[in-house]
Design a protein around this motif. Structure first.
Motif, short mmCIF file in Angstrom:
data_model
loop_
_atom_site.label_atom_id
_atom_site.label_comp_id
_atom_site.label_asym_id
_atom_site.label_seq_id
_atom_site.Cartn_x
_atom_site.Cartn_y
_atom_site.Cartn_z
N SER A 45 1.09 -1.13 0.00
CA SER A 45 0.12 -0.02 -0.23
C SER A 45 0.87 1.16 -0.08
CB SER A 45 -1.00 0.10 1.19
OG SER A 45 -0.24 0.00 2.39
N SER A 46 2.17 1.02 -0.15
CA SER A 46 2.94 2.20 0.15
C SER A 46 3.31 2.84 -1.29
CB SER A 46 4.41 1.90 0.64
OG SER A 46 5.09 1.04 -0.27
N SER A 47 3.90 3.96 -1.42
CA SER A 47 4.24 4.44 -2.90
C SER A 47 5.18 3.51 -3.67
CB SER A 47 4.85 5.77 -2.53
OG SER A 47 5.44 6.25 -3.67
N PRO A 48 4.81 3.74 -4.84
CA PRO A 48 5.73 2.71 -5.89
C PRO A 48 7.23 3.07 -5.78
CG PRO A 48 3.61 3.49 -6.85
CD PRO A 48 3.71 4.04 -5.71
N ALA A 49 7.38 4.45 -5.59
CA ALA A 49 8.87 5.06 -5.37
C ALA A 49 9.53 4.48 -4.10
CB ALA A 49 8.77 6.30 -5.64
N ALA A 135 10.57 -19.11 -4.90
CA ALA A 135 10.89 -17.69 -5.28
C ALA A 135 11.38 -16.58 -4.19
CB ALA A 135 9.74 -17.12 -6.08
N LYS A 136 12.27 -16.09 -4.42
CA LYS A 136 12.84 -15.18 -3.79
C LYS A 136 11.92 -13.88 -3.48
CE LYS A 136 17.84 -16.53 -4.20
NZ LYS A 136 18.99 -15.91 -4.57
N VAL A 137 11.39 -13.43 -2.23
CA VAL A 137 10.33 -12.51 -2.19
C VAL A 137 11.02 -11.09 -2.24
CG1 VAL A 137 8.70 -11.35 -0.64
CG2 VAL A 137 8.76 -13.83 -0.97
N GLU A 138 11.94 -10.84 -1.49
CA GLU A 138 12.64 -9.60 -1.48
C GLU A 138 13.56 -9.33 -2.66
OE1 GLU A 138 15.48 -12.56 0.58
OE2 GLU A 138 13.26 -12.23 0.52
N LYS A 139 14.11 -10.15 -3.35
CA LYS A 139 14.83 -9.73 -4.49
C LYS A 139 14.22 -10.05 -5.77
CE LYS A 139 19.47 -11.25 -2.27
NZ LYS A 139 20.47 -12.22 -2.40
N THR A 140 13.04 -10.63 -5.74
CA THR A 140 12.35 -11.00 -7.09
C THR A 140 11.03 -10.53 -7.11
OG1 THR A 140 13.81 -12.81 -7.75
CG2 THR A 140 11.81 -12.51 -8.93
N LEU A 141 10.01 -11.11 -6.27
CA LEU A 141 8.71 -10.96 -6.23
C LEU A 141 8.28 -9.36 -6.15
CD1 LEU A 141 7.26 -14.19 -4.86
CD2 LEU A 141 7.65 -13.71 -7.11
N ALA A 142 8.74 -9.11 -4.99
CA ALA A 142 8.53 -7.57 -4.17
C ALA A 142 8.95 -6.68 -5.33
CB ALA A 142 8.97 -7.34 -2.67
N PRO A 143 10.17 -6.46 -5.82
CA PRO A 143 10.59 -5.49 -6.91
C PRO A 143 9.66 -5.44 -8.24
CG PRO A 143 12.41 -6.53 -6.03
CD PRO A 143 11.30 -7.16 -5.44
N ILE A 144 8.92 -6.83 -8.60
CA ILE A 144 8.54 -6.87 -9.63
C ILE A 144 7.13 -6.21 -9.21
CG2 ILE A 144 7.14 -8.58 -10.99
CD1 ILE A 144 9.31 -10.40 -11.18
N SER A 171 10.25 -14.19 -13.13
CA SER A 171 11.32 -13.48 -14.05
C SER A 171 11.12 -11.98 -14.07
CB SER A 171 11.18 -14.07 -15.50
OG SER A 171 12.40 -13.59 -16.06
N ARG A 172 12.07 -11.28 -13.85
CA ARG A 172 12.04 -9.81 -13.80
C ARG A 172 11.79 -9.47 -15.41
NH1 ARG A 172 15.67 -7.40 -8.72
NH2 ARG A 172 14.66 -5.81 -9.66
N SER A 173 11.96 -10.18 -16.42
CA SER A 173 11.82 -9.73 -17.69
C SER A 173 10.31 -9.38 -17.87
CB SER A 173 12.19 -10.81 -18.55
OG SER A 173 11.52 -11.97 -18.53
N ILE A 174 9.46 -9.79 -16.98
CA ILE A 174 8.16 -9.69 -17.12
C ILE A 174 7.80 -8.07 -17.27
CG2 ILE A 174 7.23 -9.65 -14.53
CD1 ILE A 174 4.77 -11.05 -15.38
N LEU A 175 8.72 -7.46 -16.55
CA LEU A 175 8.30 -5.71 -16.33
C LEU A 175 8.54 -5.29 -17.58
CD1 LEU A 175 10.36 -5.09 -13.06
CD2 LEU A 175 7.75 -4.96 -13.41
N SER A 176 9.69 -5.47 -18.58
CA SER A 176 10.02 -5.13 -19.81
C SER A 176 8.73 -5.58 -20.85
CB SER A 176 11.30 -5.46 -20.26
OG SER A 176 11.38 -6.88 -20.30
N LYS A 177 8.48 -6.80 -20.51
CA LYS A 177 7.40 -7.21 -21.39
C LYS A 177 6.13 -6.47 -21.40
CE LYS A 177 9.64 -11.43 -22.18
NZ LYS A 177 9.57 -13.11 -21.86
N LEU A 178 5.68 -6.45 -19.99
CA LEU A 178 4.35 -5.48 -19.69
C LEU A 178 4.62 -4.18 -20.14
CD1 LEU A 178 1.79 -6.75 -18.39
CD2 LEU A 178 3.48 -8.15 -18.22
N HIS A 179 5.71 -3.48 -20.26
CA HIS A 179 5.99 -2.26 -20.46
C HIS A 179 5.64 -2.14 -22.16
CE1 HIS A 179 7.63 1.74 -20.52
NE2 HIS A 179 8.41 1.67 -21.76
#
Length: 415
Positions: A45-49, A135-144, A171-179
Motif C-alpha cells: 500500500s506504500s508508494s511505488p517509489a 521464489a525470492k520475495v525480497e529480491k524478485t517478487l516484491a521488486p516486480i 522472472s523480472r523480464s516480465i516488467l519489460s514485456k508488460l511495458h
C-alpha cells in the motif's frame, strides 16, 4: 577452589556443536505468517517509489531464518498449508524435494496473501508451478510488484497477473514485456484475455520474436487495434515464428484478400489455423456443396473468409436448407455469403418459418426478400415481423420463440 557440587546432581559438559532449534509449533507459525502478511500489506500500500532497501528490511523482519527441520515433509505441507489434494501434492513435491524447512514457502504464501490471492488461486498456482514457492520475495517478487505498480496496474490486477502468468511472474523480464504489451493492448483486460488462454506472450522473446512480428503485421496494413483483435482470437499469433506469420499472409492473399483491405484481418483470422492443403480442400467442398463456379466461390471466400472455418457437416446442412427448403438459387447465395455466417437453428430456420407463415397467411407480400429478414437485428425482426400481427396471429410470437429454442411447432397457428 573447585566449585562445590550439590548433592545428587552433576554438571554436564556443554556440547561443542549447536543444538538445532525445534520446529515452530503450528500456532507460532500461524502468527509468523500473519506478521508477514501485515508487513507485506504495508509494503504493497506504500508508494511505488519506496526504496527497495526499505522493502528488503521489512520482508526480512517478516521472515526470520528457520533452521533446517528434519521432520519437515513437503508433501504434507502442500496439502495442509497450500490446499493441494494428496495426488497433486505428490506430483508437485518431486520438484520441491530440496526444501528442508517451510521458511521460503511461508514467505511466498504470505506475499501472495498480501496480494489478496484466494486460497483456490494459490493452490492452482502451486499445482501449475510448484517452484513458485521457492521464489525470492525480497529480491524478485516484491521488486516486480513495485515495477508493475509503476506501470499503472492495481493490486487486484497484479494478483490476477500472478495467476495468469505463473512461472513467468518469477522472472523480472516480465516488467519489460508488460511495458511493451500494455500500450499495445490499450488495457490490461484485453491483455489478460489473451494470457487466460496461455502465457505464450510472456515467455516469448520480445526483441527477437514479438516486436518483429508486430512490425511485419503493421507493414501489411494492420493497426494495433487489428493486431490486438487477432491476438485475442489467436493467442499464439505474436509468439509464432516469422515464417508462420508470412505463410498466413500468403494464404490470405491467396484466397483473394489483398494486404491493406478491410477484410484482411478477417482473412488472417480464418486462415491462421489452416494449411494450404486444407484451404484448397475447403474451397473444393464449398464448390461441390453449393454448386458454385470458381468465380462464385472466389467471391464468397473473399467477402466472408470465415466460411473456410465451417465444418463440412454444417455447410452441408445450410446448403440443403437454403437451396432445398427456402428455395434460393446458388448464385443468389454466392452474392449474399453473409447467409452462411448465421446459425441455422437460432436464426435461419426460425425466421424462415415466420416469413413463410406470414406469406401463406396473406399478411406479408410474397415478394418480400428472405435475405433482408435474416440480416436485421433480433429486435428489428420482432418489431417488423411479429408485433404488427398480434391480433391476426396471436400465437406467432409463441411459435417463433419455440422455434428459436429448437422446438419448432409442426405448423404455425393462425386464427
Amino acid at each position: 577452589k573447585r566449585p562445590r557440587k550439590s548433592s545428587g546432581s552433576r554438571i554436564r559438559p556443554r556440547p561443542s556443536f549447536p543444538i538445532p532449534s525445534p520446529p515452530a509449533p503450528p500456532r507460532r507459525r500461524g502468527a509468523m505468517l500473519r506478521l508477514r502478511r501485515s508487513l507485506l500489506s504495508q509494503i504493497l500500500s506504500s508508494s511505488p517509489a519506496s526504496p527497495i532497501s526499505h522493502l528488503s528490511r521489512l520482508i526480512s523482519a517478516a521472515a526470520p531464518a528457520v533452521s533446517p527441520n528434519p521432520s519437515f515433509a513437503v508433501e504434507d505441507y502442500l496439502v495442509s498449508t497450500c490446499g493441494l489434494t494428496r495426488p497433486q501434492a505428490l506430483k508437485a513435491s518431486a520438484k520441491l524435494s530440496h526444501l528442508k524447512s517451510p521458511s521460503k514457502p511461508d514467505a511466498v504464501l504470505a506475499f501472495l496473501a498480501g496480494l489478496a490471492l484466494s486460497a483456490a488461486d494459490v493452490a492452482a498456482l502451486v499445482v501449475n508451478d510448484p517452484l513458485f514457492l521457492c521464489a525470492k520475495v525480497e529480491k524478485t517478487l516484491a521488486p516486480i510488484v513495485i515495477g508493475l505498480t509503476a506501470l499503472g496496474l492495481s493490486h487486484s490486477e497484479i494478483a490476477r497477473l500472478v495467476s495468469l502468468s505463473r512461472a513467468c511472474f518469477r522472472s523480472r523480464s516480465i516488467l519489460s514485456k508488460l511495458h511493451y504489451y500494455l500500450p499495445l493492448f490499450g488495457s490490461s483486460e484485453d491483455l489478460f484475455r489473451v494470457l487466460k488462454r496461455g502465457a505464450g506472450l510472456l515467455s516469448a522473446d520480445l526483441e527477437r520474436v514479438v516486436k518483429p512480428n508486430s512490425a511485419f503485421l503493421r507493414e501489411c496494413g494492420l493497426s494495433d487495434c487489428d493486431i490486438v483483435k487477432l491476438c485475442i482470437a489467436r493467442p499464439w499469433l505474436l509468439p509464432s515464428s516469422m515464417e508462420r506469420i508470412r505463410a498466413m499472409v500468403a494464404h490470405a492473399e491467396g484466397i483473394g484478400v489483398p494486404r491493406g483491405c478491410k477484410m484482411f484481418r478477417h482473412a488472417l483470422h480464418a486462415v491462421a489455423p489452416l494449411s494450404k492443403e486444407k484451404i484448397t480442400n475447403q474451397v473444393e467442398h464449398l464448390k461441390k456443396t453449393f454448386m458454385w463456379s470458381d468465380a462464385e466461390v472466389g467471391v464468397v471466400v473473399s467477402k466472408h473468409p470465415c466460411v473456410l472455418t465451417g465444418s463440412h457437416q454444417m455447410l452441408q446442412s445450410k446448403s440443403e436448407f437454403l437451396i432445398s427448403e427456402v428455395g434460393l438459387e446458388p448464385t443468389y447465395i454466392a452474392h449474399r455469403p453473409a447467409l452462411l455466417t448465421y446459425s441455422l437453428e437460432v436464426r435461419l430456420r426460425p425466421r424462415h418459418y415466420v416469413v413463410k407463415f406470414l406469406k401463406e397467411s396473406g399478411l406479408l407480400d410474397r415478394g418480400r426478400d428472405y435475405y433482408r429478414a435474416v440480416m436485421i437485428s433480433e429486435k428489428e425482426f420482432v418489431e417488423k415481423f411479429i408485433c404488427p400481427h398480434k391480433e391476426a396471429a396471436p400465437h406467432l410470437a409463441e411459435d417463433y420463440a419455440a422455434a428459436c429454442r429448437g422446438e419448432v411447432p409442426s405448423s404455425f397457428r393462425f386464427t
